[in-house]
Design an enzyme around this catalytic site. Sequence first.
Site, short mmCIF file in Angstrom:
data_model
loop_
_atom_site.label_atom_id
_atom_site.label_comp_id
_atom_site.label_asym_id
_atom_site.label_seq_id
_atom_site.Cartn_x
_atom_site.Cartn_y
_atom_site.Cartn_z
N ASP A 9 31.61 -0.78 40.15
CA ASP A 9 32.79 0.12 39.89
C ASP A 9 33.63 0.51 41.08
O ASP A 9 32.98 0.05 42.16
CB ASP A 9 32.12 1.39 39.13
CG ASP A 9 32.93 2.46 38.84
OD1 ASP A 9 34.08 2.30 38.28
OD2 ASP A 9 32.54 3.68 39.31
N ASP A 11 35.68 4.00 41.81
CA ASP A 11 35.78 5.35 42.20
C ASP A 11 34.33 5.88 41.84
O ASP A 11 33.84 5.87 40.83
CB ASP A 11 36.79 6.10 41.01
CG ASP A 11 38.10 5.56 41.34
OD1 ASP A 11 38.60 5.39 42.75
OD2 ASP A 11 38.73 5.45 40.11
N ASP A 166 28.55 4.51 38.88
CA ASP A 166 28.02 5.85 38.84
C ASP A 166 27.99 6.95 37.80
O ASP A 166 27.89 7.91 38.13
CB ASP A 166 28.58 6.44 40.10
CG ASP A 166 30.07 6.77 39.79
OD1 ASP A 166 30.61 7.95 39.82
OD2 ASP A 166 30.93 6.11 39.11
#
Length: 216
Positions: A9, A11, A166
């Site tokens: 991922d 961000d 995240d």
Amino acid sequence: MSRPVVVFDLDGTLVDSAPGIARVLDAMRAERGMPPCALDDVRQWIGLGAPALIGAALEVDATDIAPALADFRARYGRTPTPRVDMYAGTEAALCRLRASGARLGVCSNKPHALTEKVLTDLGIRALFDGVAGGDAVAACKPDPMHLNETLLRMGCAGAPFVFVGDSLIDADAADAAGARFLWVAYGYGAAADLAGRGERVDAADEIGDKVLGQFA
């Protein structure tokens, strides 16, 4: 050891994009006579997706989201992402994986052009074999189509892989695509939500060991 295939991922995983996003939002808020937003709020809003982010930050309803979102993305596209926003140890971890022979990719719900721009600004784009932003597919994360498209662009379609993210969206995408999941505890997701959803990573310099351990 089989050749590692790793998708990240963006961000909250490779980069703390909240400061840059906050700078753009604060300029838009100032034009509306609003005070700056709290950085912790921005970090929470990012995980909700861009429309929800804009709605919360600018306090606009659904009918006003589209023009405000387009304005935000245009401004963000003109705003450099400084290397200091990349999480400490991230570049070294990526270089270690590349040196091990790993194939690396990025799967982000951020629009593709902006995803490429951020990676280029950070000076790490060349480390990745394939990148797929949110508008590169008909259905983005948590739909497995998005991760599968990333693998295709990496030249790794159908290969076993690890997804590093995240958020709950990332965890759900990993499950849907049959990937092993590593979740970075320093990102934007809540530990209470992600506990038990794969293996926890507390610092970027742990990523290399944990990924390579998955392929041992």
